[in-house]
Design a protein around this motif. Structure first.
Motif, short mmCIF file in Angstrom:
data_model
loop_
_atom_site.label_atom_id
_atom_site.label_comp_id
_atom_site.label_asym_id
_atom_site.label_seq_id
_atom_site.Cartn_x
_atom_site.Cartn_y
_atom_site.Cartn_z
N UNK A 95 0.97 -1.47 -0.23
CA UNK A 95 -0.29 -0.22 -0.11
C UNK A 95 0.78 1.12 0.07
N UNK A 96 1.60 1.28 0.94
CA UNK A 96 2.36 1.86 0.86
C UNK A 96 3.73 2.39 0.08
N UNK A 97 3.58 1.70 -1.36
CA UNK A 97 5.20 1.33 -1.92
C UNK A 97 5.63 2.29 -2.61
N UNK A 98 4.98 3.40 -3.27
CA UNK A 98 4.96 4.55 -3.66
C UNK A 98 5.68 5.25 -2.63
N UNK A 99 5.19 5.84 -1.90
CA UNK A 99 6.16 6.69 -1.27
C UNK A 99 8.00 5.72 -0.73
N UNK A 100 7.44 5.18 -0.80
CA UNK A 100 8.90 3.70 0.04
C UNK A 100 9.21 4.26 -0.88
N UNK A 101 9.09 4.57 -2.07
CA UNK A 101 9.87 4.10 -3.28
C UNK A 101 10.61 5.34 -4.09
N UNK A 102 9.80 6.36 -3.69
CA UNK A 102 10.38 7.83 -3.98
C UNK A 102 11.35 8.60 -2.94
N UNK A 103 11.33 7.99 -1.81
CA UNK A 103 11.96 8.38 -0.84
C UNK A 103 13.39 8.50 -1.90
N UNK A 104 13.18 6.62 -1.37
CA UNK A 104 15.03 5.87 -1.67
C UNK A 104 15.90 5.98 -2.91
N UNK A 105 14.51 6.21 -4.33
CA UNK A 105 14.56 6.89 -6.01
C UNK A 105 15.53 8.38 -5.71
N UNK A 106 14.84 8.57 -4.80
CA UNK A 106 15.26 10.58 -4.27
C UNK A 106 17.30 10.56 -3.66
N UNK A 107 17.56 9.47 -2.78
CA UNK A 107 18.27 9.27 -2.31
C UNK A 107 19.60 8.21 -2.51
N UNK A 108 19.02 7.46 -3.80
CA UNK A 108 20.23 6.86 -4.78
C UNK A 108 20.69 8.16 -6.00
N UNK A 109 19.73 8.99 -6.60
CA UNK A 109 19.70 9.41 -7.32
C UNK A 109 20.83 10.43 -6.60
N UNK A 110 20.57 11.65 -6.02
CA UNK A 110 21.16 12.28 -4.68
C UNK A 110 22.86 11.96 -4.50
N UNK A 111 23.18 10.57 -3.89
CA UNK A 111 23.89 9.51 -3.43
C UNK A 111 25.34 9.11 -5.13
#
Length: 365
Positions: A95-111
């Motif tokens: 149910x929460x997958x979109x929010x979980x994914x969005x935060x981590x995608x941002x982390x992966x790109x930023x780093x």
């Protein structure tokens, strides 16, 4: 000696299912192999397994990111599973997958992560796709395989997991595996595991280990442990010595308790004539890499267990003990010789290095 520049250092994101210790151990052994091959590699370890566990396997620095993208199996110990709670938690993650994914995608790109290796959270594959990086995975089973055996109410979650796994760029399939048909590109590799790193004589002196290897037994039941281990049976083996990492074990003359986190079961395996365990890939693999006989309990309600037991029957000296014989018996099986492997001890043992080299080859291209 050529100095390695750090402006193009590989940045590798390693995510492991956090339940128990096995997945974190496996991926940590690959992380350590990465550092040995390329010391300037920046490791980002993503798991809810404790930091001290990762530090006991990784001989260098890493960033610790204690997040969970799956749940594995919710358990009170190595045998007691709460399937209803596990299903509820997986549905919540879905149910929460979109929010979980969005935060981590941002982390992966930023780093500026170069590559993701996962063992084996399904969400990491779609996260990688959307972040624009490759996702490799490693395991001997997928969570779709485990959950599918649990009934019709798991069908939607199983189908979602399969869809995630299909987005993985490459699977390193470990020995003792199910087919893992959800994956499109599969590379079979050898056993993973840590290597003993202490002098045997020093360990003998420090822990007063005086029994012969044939009469020295390592008891290890994974990160979740076992409730109500029948330690009373040790009284029948007064001239034997048993080694345990169970902090709640009773004080017995022939039971050595290891409580310092810098020591791992694999460090004591070379001292032992047998390793007694529940079915678990990491323990089995480390014992098999060192050619130590394995005494395993059975486990009928976890689909991976049958694959692991077949693995030790084929490739290790072994004894398989029914649960009743372990909990209610007198452990007379220890006075019998282990069974020889049906096929032989010829299983490849270089999984960590093979996976690490493949990752660095991809990143360097």
């Amino acid at each position: 000696m050529t100095q390695v520049t750090t402006n193009n250092r590989p940045i590798i994101y390693l995510a492991a299912t956090g339940h128990g210790y096995g997945h974190a151990v496996r991926i940590s052994t690959v992380a350590d192999a990465l550092l040995k091959l390329r010391p300037d590699t920046l490791l980002i370890m993503v798991t809810t397994a404790p930091r001290w566990l990762l530090e006991s396997y990784i001989s260098g620095d890493f960033i610790y990111r204690p997040l969970a993208f799956d749940v594995g199996v919710i358990q009170s110990d190595s045998f007691k599973m709460d399937k209803a709670a596990t299903l509820n938690k997986m549905q919540e993650i879905y149910t929460k997958r979109q929010a979980l994914m969005a935060a981590e995608i941002n982390f992966i790109k930023t780093n500026q992560v170069d590559l993701i290796l996962a063992d084996i959270p399904p969400l990491m594959a779609p996260i990688a796709q959307l972040a624009g990086v490759r996702c490799y995975m490693m395991s001997n089973f997928g969570w779709d395989f485990i959950y599918e055996a649990w009934g019709e109410e798991w069908k939607d979650i199983v189908n979602w997991i399969k869809d995630c796994y299909q987005q993985c760029d490459r699977l390193f399939r470990l020995p003792m595996a199910e087919p893992m048909n959800a994956f499109n590109a599969i590379t079979d590799v050898g056993l993973t595991g840590g290597n003993p790193r202490y002098n045997i004589d020093d360990l003998k002196d420090k822990f007063n280990l005086t029994a012969s290897p044939e009469k020295t037994i390592l008891l290890t039941f994974g990160g979740l442990g076992l409730q109500q281990i029948p330690y009373d049976n040790l009284a029948q083996f007064s001239d034997w010595q048993f080694i345990t990492f169970d902090r709640n074990a009773p004080p017995l003359n022939n039971l050595i308790k290891i409580t310092e986190p810098l020591y791992r079961p694999v460090d004591f395996m070379p001292l032992c004539g047998r390793v007694m365990s529940k079915p678990g890939f990491s323990t089995f693999a480390e014992a098999m890499r060192l050619d130590i006989p394995i005494v395993s309990l059975v486990r009928n309600d976890f689909a991976e267990a049958a694959l692991l037991l077949e693995g030790i029957e084929n490739y290790a000296e072994h004894q398989i003990v029914e649960t009743e014989g372990f909990f209610q018996g007198d452990w007379d099986f220890l006075k019998q010789d282990p069974n020889p492997p049906r096929i032989g001890k010829n299983i490849p043992k270089d999984g960590c290095t093979v996976i690490a080299k493949a990752i660095l080859d991809q990143v360097n291209n």
